[in-house]
Scaffold this motif. Structure first.
Motif, PDB file in Angstrom:
ATOM      1  N   GLU A 127       0.830  -1.208   0.000  1.00  0.00           N
ATOM      2  CA  GLU A 127       0.000   0.000   0.000  1.00  0.00           C
ATOM      3  C   GLU A 127       0.866   1.260   0.000  1.00  0.00           C
ATOM      4  O   GLU A 127       1.510   1.592   0.987  1.00  0.00           O
ATOM      5  N   GLN A 128       0.871   1.957  -1.123  1.00  0.00           N
ATOM      6  CA  GLN A 128       1.756   3.107  -1.317  1.00  0.00           C
ATOM      7  C   GLN A 128       1.449   4.271  -0.366  1.00  0.00           C
ATOM      8  O   GLN A 128       2.349   4.984   0.054  1.00  0.00           O
ATOM      9  N   PHE A 129       0.188   4.452  -0.056  1.00  0.00           N
ATOM     10  CA  PHE A 129      -0.213   5.585   0.785  1.00  0.00           C
ATOM     11  C   PHE A 129       0.442   5.501   2.170  1.00  0.00           C
ATOM     12  O   PHE A 129       0.730   6.497   2.797  1.00  0.00           O
ATOM     13  N   PHE A 130       0.668   4.275   2.641  1.00  0.00           N
ATOM     14  CA  PHE A 130       1.210   4.078   3.978  1.00  0.00           C
ATOM     15  C   PHE A 130       2.657   3.599   3.986  1.00  0.00           C
ATOM     16  O   PHE A 130       3.256   3.477   5.033  1.00  0.00           O
ATOM     17  N   CYS A 131       3.231   3.322   2.816  1.00  0.00           N
ATOM     18  CA  CYS A 131       4.490   2.571   2.792  1.00  0.00           C
ATOM     19  C   CYS A 131       5.638   3.300   3.462  1.00  0.00           C
ATOM     20  O   CYS A 131       6.556   2.656   3.948  1.00  0.00           O
ATOM     21  N   ARG A 132       5.619   4.613   3.498  1.00  0.00           N
ATOM     22  CA  ARG A 132       6.715   5.345   4.134  1.00  0.00           C
ATOM     23  C   ARG A 132       6.386   5.734   5.580  1.00  0.00           C
ATOM     24  O   ARG A 132       7.116   6.455   6.215  1.00  0.00           O
ATOM     25  N   ALA A 133       5.253   5.242   6.067  1.00  0.00           N
ATOM     26  CA  ALA A 133       4.902   5.483   7.478  1.00  0.00           C
ATOM     27  C   ALA A 133       5.245   4.230   8.270  1.00  0.00           C
ATOM     28  O   ALA A 133       4.837   3.138   7.919  1.00  0.00           O
ATOM     29  N   GLY A 185       1.335   9.940  12.040  1.00  0.00           N
ATOM     30  CA  GLY A 185       0.273  10.687  11.373  1.00  0.00           C
ATOM     31  C   GLY A 185       0.835  11.758  10.452  1.00  0.00           C
ATOM     32  O   GLY A 185       0.336  11.968   9.338  1.00  0.00           O
ATOM     33  N   GLU A 186       1.882  12.434  10.899  1.00  0.00           N
ATOM     34  CA  GLU A 186       2.520  13.456  10.060  1.00  0.00           C
ATOM     35  C   GLU A 186       3.110  12.840   8.797  1.00  0.00           C
ATOM     36  O   GLU A 186       3.048  13.422   7.722  1.00  0.00           O
ATOM     37  N   GLN A 187       3.656  11.612   8.925  1.00  0.00           N
ATOM     38  CA  GLN A 187       4.215  10.947   7.750  1.00  0.00           C
ATOM     39  C   GLN A 187       3.114  10.620   6.741  1.00  0.00           C
ATOM     40  O   GLN A 187       3.314  10.742   5.527  1.00  0.00           O
ATOM     41  N   ILE A 188       1.946  10.241   7.238  1.00  0.00           N
ATOM     42  CA  ILE A 188       0.832   9.946   6.328  1.00  0.00           C
ATOM     43  C   ILE A 188       0.375  11.216   5.613  1.00  0.00           C
ATOM     44  O   ILE A 188       0.088  11.196   4.409  1.00  0.00           O
ATOM     45  N   LEU A 189       0.335  12.337   6.336  1.00  0.00           N
ATOM     46  CA  LEU A 189       0.021  13.606   5.671  1.00  0.00           C
ATOM     47  C   LEU A 189       1.073  13.932   4.609  1.00  0.00           C
ATOM     48  O   LEU A 189       0.741  14.366   3.502  1.00  0.00           O
ATOM     49  N   LYS A 190       2.342  13.691   4.917  1.00  0.00           N
ATOM     50  CA  LYS A 190       3.412  13.917   3.940  1.00  0.00           C
ATOM     51  C   LYS A 190       3.221  13.020   2.720  1.00  0.00           C
ATOM     52  O   LYS A 190       3.386  13.463   1.583  1.00  0.00           O
ATOM     53  N   ASN A 191       2.885  11.742   2.973  1.00  0.00           N
ATOM     54  CA  ASN A 191       2.656  10.813   1.861  1.00  0.00           C
ATOM     55  C   ASN A 191       1.563  11.339   0.945  1.00  0.00           C
ATOM     56  O   ASN A 191       1.670  11.267  -0.293  1.00  0.00           O
TER      57      ASN A 191
END
Length: 195
Positions: A127-133, A185-191
């Protein structure tokens, strides 16, 4: 070039916290219900804390109920915003925008409502939306939840499994509050802003 981020202002509560979260990340979001500003934005955030039927009435008065489903840029619904993007919610028997093909139902009286606190979420590895979180807990405050469907990209559990996040084309929705969920949560906003 500076990114233009529109935060849909339709009289729902707690939308300033989204603006503050964006500021912490070095971005500026404008609160607006102006269709031209929303359509010309690079990213659109559709937040909300409140009651579904009164929120939908406000959207209809400004014509945003017709506009939001036609948007082509990335759109992020948060909490009530996500629920209003579904077909229907049991809260005041309210018809939604029909973007996500699922319904929003009330938690059973077997559990304390609102569901308030930190929950771990489960996502597909790809899941790309979450992959960097990094994996972590998200902050939830809600009495209604979106049922799991084909567009569910993350789940969590409170008495039952339900949709923590949804995605269809350029539309994303999260039941939790990324702006109140710390660094994850901030990382998800960044994504989202990097989509």
């Amino acid at each position: 070039m500076k990114m233009k981020i529109a935060i849909i202002d339709y009289g729902a509560g707690n939308i300033k916290s989204i603006q503050f979260a964006l500021n912490r990340l070095g971005f500026e979001g404008i609160l607006t219900n102006n269709p031209n500003e929303i359509c010309s934005a690079d990213k659109v955030i559709f937040p909300g804390v409140g009651e579904a039927s009164s929120a939908m009435k406000k959207l209809k008065i400004s014509g945003l109920d017709k506009l939001i489903p036609t948007l082509k840029q990335p759109v992020l619904g948060i909490c009530l915003g996500m629920q209003l993007m579904c077909n229907h919610t049991e809260e005041s028997d309210t018809k939604g925008l029909g973007i996500f093909d699922t319904n929003v139902v009330q938690f059973s009286n077997l559990v304390k409502v609102p569901h308030m606190g930190w929950n771990d979420i489960k996502t597909a590895d790809e899941e790309q939306f979450f992959c960097r979180a990094s994996t972590g807990f998200m902050y939830f405050v809600h009495s209604f939840y979106a049922e799991i469907c084909q567009e569910t990209i993350a789940t969590t559990h409170y008495l039952t499994d339900f949709s923590a996040a949804l995605q269809k084309d350029n539309f994303y929705g999260v039941q939790f509050h990324p702006e109140k969920s710390g660094m994850v949560g901030e990382q998800i906003l960044k994504n989202f802003l990097n989509l």
